[in-house]
Design an enzyme around this catalytic site. Structure first.
Site, PDB file in Angstrom:
ATOM      1  CG  HIS A 294      -0.448   0.408   2.481  1.00 40.99           C
ATOM      2  ND1 HIS A 294      -0.007  -0.483   3.423  1.00 40.99           N
ATOM      3  CD2 HIS A 294      -0.282   1.641   3.030  1.00 40.99           C
ATOM      4  CE1 HIS A 294       0.404   0.170   4.500  1.00 40.99           C
ATOM      5  NE2 HIS A 294       0.248   1.458   4.288  1.00 40.99           N
TER       6      HIS A 294
ATOM      7  CB  SER B   4       3.011   1.563   6.006  1.00 38.09           C
ATOM      8  OG  SER B   4       1.901   2.047   6.703  1.00 38.09           O
ATOM      9  N   GLY B   5       5.470  -0.516   6.115  1.00 35.50           N
ATOM     10  CA  GLY B   5       6.536  -1.161   5.354  1.00 35.50           C
ATOM     11  C   GLY B   5       7.765  -1.485   6.153  1.00 35.50           C
TER      12      GLY B   5
ATOM     13  CG  ASP C 231       0.034  -3.893   2.828  1.00 28.59           C
ATOM     14  OD1 ASP C 231       0.473  -3.404   1.764  1.00 28.59           O
ATOM     15  OD2 ASP C 231      -0.153  -3.232   3.862  1.00 28.59           O
TER      16      ASP C 231
END
Length: 255
Positions: A65, A204-205, A109
């Protein structure tokens, strides 16, 4: 120019806080300068957008995402985003998003970013992190941690230095119950519940690192963009469930 950069970075992170289910570090501390040298800042034209981590000399792993923020490059080799040498630390990228990914919260994701040139693997300060060799149960690890750049509280301010916090892994049954059975498949739950530590908007990530520096999962989303913990467990993509896909790309060196 430095003042402009600070302003733009704060604007980006403010936008992330309003639009994304995210991931910066809550109740963390500055990472040791010689540790976690696999951490990557995934960046767009405005600056830092997501976290990531180096898994080989050619590839960085992050969340699928994060592509929503139109990343163009990654920065490796520094814990301080104020100290970036574009000539040596910045890499342009080719994005390899997992083919099953549809939207945040739907599962899969995960994304690999192929670097425009090989990272200096084996030479300080950049080092890749180890991935699981097969399917694992993160609960078997006593210590896990999450790291990243960005907001340190809901609606807070950005920090340029890498933050790291210890987080407990939450068992799957408890996590599913707390999330009212709305979780996608192939996820790991850690932090945000039973502790004041976890992630928030802006990273994120980033990796969930357990044991002796094994990246077992990728930070995906939290509960309704709220980072005031204890709350509901943070959700990560389980790396071990995607090893065949990951290894195939690493072997062929293309998506």
């Amino acid at each position: 120019m430095q003042a402009l950069y600070k302003f733009l970075l704060l604007q980006v992170l403010a936008s992330l806080g309003q639009q994304a289910l995210g991931s910066e570090i809550i109740k963390g501390k500055n990472a040791n300068k010689k540790s976690m040298m696999y951490m990557a800042s995934v960046q767009n034209k405005m600056g830092h957008a997501c976290g990531g981590f180096l898994i080989s000399e050619d590839y960085v792993m992050t969340a699928a995402h994060c592509d929503d923020w139109k990343p163009e490059s990654v920065v490796l080799g520094t814990h301080d985003l104020k100290k970036v040498n574009d000539a040596t630390m910045r890499y342009s990228i080719q994005k390899c998003k997992h083919p099953s990914y549809k939207k945040l919260g739907s599962g899969s994701d995960i994304m690999l970013l192929k670097l425009s040139r090989k990272a200096l693997v084996g030479k300080k300060p950049i080092q890749p992190v180890q991935l699981p060799s097969g399917e694992i149960n993160p609960k078997t690890y006593k210590k896990c941690k999450v790291a990243g750049w960005g907001l340190t509280k809901t609606g807070g301010t950005a920090v340029p230095k890498l933050q790291v916090a210890n987080v407990p892994v939450i068992d799957q049954k408890t996590c599913q119950k707390l999330w009212k059975n709305k979780l996608p498949a192939n996820v790991t739950c850690a932090g945000g519940y039973g502790t004041k530590t976890g992630f928030c908007q802006g990273d994120s990530g980033g990796p969930l690192v357990c044991g002796k520096d094994v990246a077992v999962a990728v930070a995906s989303f939290n509960n309704n963009k709220t980072c005031t913990y204890p709350n509901i467990p943070n959700i990560y993509t389980d790396v071990s469930k995607f090893l065949p896909w990951i290894n195939r790309i690493l072997r062929k060196k293309k998506c």
